[in-house]
Write a protein that holds these residues in place. Sequence first.
Motif, mmCIF file in Angstrom:
data_model
loop_
_atom_site.group_PDB
_atom_site.id
_atom_site.type_symbol
_atom_site.label_atom_id
_atom_site.label_comp_id
_atom_site.label_asym_id
_atom_site.label_seq_id
_atom_site.Cartn_x
_atom_site.Cartn_y
_atom_site.Cartn_z
ATOM 1 N N GLY A 146 0.823 -1.209 0.000
ATOM 2 C CA GLY A 146 0.000 0.000 0.000
ATOM 3 C C GLY A 146 0.855 1.256 0.000
ATOM 4 O O GLY A 146 0.552 2.245 -0.680
ATOM 5 N N THR A 167 -5.455 -1.167 -7.468
ATOM 6 C CA THR A 167 -5.609 -1.950 -6.239
ATOM 7 C C THR A 167 -5.498 -3.448 -6.513
ATOM 8 O O THR A 167 -5.728 -4.258 -5.623
ATOM 9 C CB THR A 167 -6.976 -1.667 -5.567
ATOM 10 O OG1 THR A 167 -8.019 -2.113 -6.453
ATOM 11 C CG2 THR A 167 -7.168 -0.202 -5.288
ATOM 12 N N GLU A 209 -16.511 4.380 3.233
ATOM 13 C CA GLU A 209 -16.724 3.504 4.410
ATOM 14 C C GLU A 209 -17.963 2.640 4.228
ATOM 15 O O GLU A 209 -18.132 1.639 4.897
ATOM 16 C CB GLU A 209 -16.905 4.322 5.701
ATOM 17 C CG GLU A 209 -15.921 5.440 5.959
ATOM 18 C CD GLU A 209 -16.276 6.712 5.186
ATOM 19 O OE1 GLU A 209 -17.388 7.206 5.364
ATOM 20 O OE2 GLU A 209 -15.439 7.163 4.395
ATOM 21 N N GLU A 257 -9.631 5.621 -1.514
ATOM 22 C CA GLU A 257 -9.969 6.830 -0.772
ATOM 23 C C GLU A 257 -9.023 7.974 -1.142
ATOM 24 O O GLU A 257 -9.436 9.123 -1.317
ATOM 25 C CB GLU A 257 -9.891 6.525 0.721
ATOM 26 C CG GLU A 257 -10.461 7.589 1.603
ATOM 27 C CD GLU A 257 -10.559 7.112 3.051
ATOM 28 O OE1 GLU A 257 -9.934 6.080 3.414
ATOM 29 O OE2 GLU A 257 -11.254 7.776 3.819
ATOM 30 N N LEU A 258 -7.756 7.628 -1.282
ATOM 31 C CA LEU A 258 -6.764 8.639 -1.684
ATOM 32 C C LEU A 258 -7.070 9.164 -3.090
ATOM 33 O O LEU A 258 -7.053 10.391 -3.326
ATOM 34 C CB LEU A 258 -5.365 8.020 -1.618
ATOM 35 C CG LEU A 258 -4.218 8.868 -2.166
ATOM 36 C CD1 LEU A 258 -4.081 10.174 -1.389
ATOM 37 C CD2 LEU A 258 -2.906 8.072 -2.106
ATOM 38 N N ARG A 285 -8.836 -0.281 -0.311
ATOM 39 C CA ARG A 285 -9.843 0.713 0.045
ATOM 40 C C ARG A 285 -9.186 2.069 0.362
ATOM 41 O O ARG A 285 -9.659 3.117 -0.062
ATOM 42 C CB ARG A 285 -10.586 0.194 1.272
ATOM 43 C CG ARG A 285 -11.845 0.896 1.635
ATOM 44 C CD ARG A 285 -12.344 0.336 2.948
ATOM 45 N NE ARG A 285 -13.106 -0.890 2.782
ATOM 46 C CZ ARG A 285 -14.450 -0.937 2.791
ATOM 47 N NH1 ARG A 285 -15.140 0.162 2.964
ATOM 48 N NH2 ARG A 285 -15.071 -2.073 2.649
ATOM 49 N N SER A 286 -8.083 2.033 1.096
ATOM 50 C CA SER A 286 -7.451 3.316 1.450
ATOM 51 C C SER A 286 -6.795 3.964 0.231
ATOM 52 O O SER A 286 -6.738 5.197 0.135
ATOM 53 C CB SER A 286 -6.470 3.142 2.607
ATOM 54 O OG SER A 286 -5.310 2.503 2.174
ATOM 55 N N ARG A 290 1.295 4.228 -2.774
ATOM 56 C CA ARG A 290 1.210 5.655 -2.443
ATOM 57 C C ARG A 290 2.396 6.429 -3.020
ATOM 58 O O ARG A 290 2.240 7.565 -3.478
ATOM 59 C CB ARG A 290 1.138 5.851 -0.926
ATOM 60 C CG ARG A 290 -0.210 5.529 -0.369
ATOM 61 C CD ARG A 290 -0.219 5.512 1.158
ATOM 62 N NE ARG A 290 -1.505 4.994 1.590
ATOM 63 C CZ ARG A 290 -2.597 5.738 1.739
ATOM 64 N NH1 ARG A 290 -2.531 7.042 1.566
ATOM 65 N NH2 ARG A 290 -3.735 5.184 2.077
ATOM 66 N N GLY A 295 -8.399 -4.020 2.597
ATOM 67 C CA GLY A 295 -8.296 -2.820 3.440
ATOM 68 C C GLY A 295 -7.349 -1.794 2.837
ATOM 69 O O GLY A 295 -7.645 -0.584 2.812
ATOM 70 N N THR A 296 -6.227 -2.278 2.330
ATOM 71 C CA THR A 296 -5.243 -1.380 1.733
ATOM 72 C C THR A 296 -5.776 -0.805 0.429
ATOM 73 O O THR A 296 -5.607 0.383 0.135
ATOM 74 C CB THR A 296 -3.926 -2.144 1.467
ATOM 75 O OG1 THR A 296 -3.586 -2.872 2.639
ATOM 76 C CG2 THR A 296 -2.803 -1.193 1.121
#
Length: 233
Positions: free
Chosen positions: A142, A166, A229, A179-180, A175-176, A146, A172-173
Amino acid sequence: MALISLTDVVKTYATGKQKITALDGITLDIDSGKLTVVLGPSGSGKSTALNLLGGMDIPTTGTVLVAGTEVSRLDDRELTAYRRDQVGFVFQHYNLIPNLTAAENVAIGSQYARDAMNPAAALESVGLHGRERAFPSELSGGQMQRVAIARAIAKRPRLLLCDEPTGALDSGTGRSVVELLRSIADSSESAVVVVTHNAAIAQVADATVTLHDGRVQAHVAHRSPTAIEEIDW
Ligand code: ADP
Ligand code: MG
């Protein structure tokens, strides 16, 4: 007005005697400051479409218009400048240079662009403040993605193009990372275009384009995208 307009875009590849039609007449508008998700089965033309938007390739026929420039008519030198100044690309496998630090990877990806962000600021904006000197092998998947996103946005591109960003990450990673990308679309004028197999991601987008056999099967605008979320991954 749309930042990007594809009109009747056809892309064929000749391999030996065979002719493969990767895109079979795509007409599509994409807006700046929005997150657009491109869905479709394997072989439907998603990567080909992204490569045409990014100036890595040119259509066989049809036009690709980006901010008033007809990308499909640029010569090689102009295409180089277009890719360098206007397009950020993020890939599934990050494509970081292993023997360079996070900051050096960001710097090298944006060094020729006009008006690039400084690498530390780009890394901070993706949540990696303090990891400037880390090598890729010292980062999680992740975090590596980034860094790749920081490298892509450091040049403040008009287009941020992400091909399965992704695909190599756990949920979970992933998803973040989505989000970014969502927050980049919200906070910048970049058009963020994400190719994915994961239909769940489409719920957080402003628009979804579904490709099938090189054609647009559906193009849906979401007036109120779902908060990240709230989606089932
Ligand atoms: P997707 O990304 O949706 O999986 P692609 O855009 O990669 O689809 O491919 C669309 C079609 O074009 C496929 O049939 C693929 O085999 C073909 N194709 C893509 N790139 C090339 C190429 N460089 N040479 C020949 N055929 C290609
Ligand atoms: Mg692909």
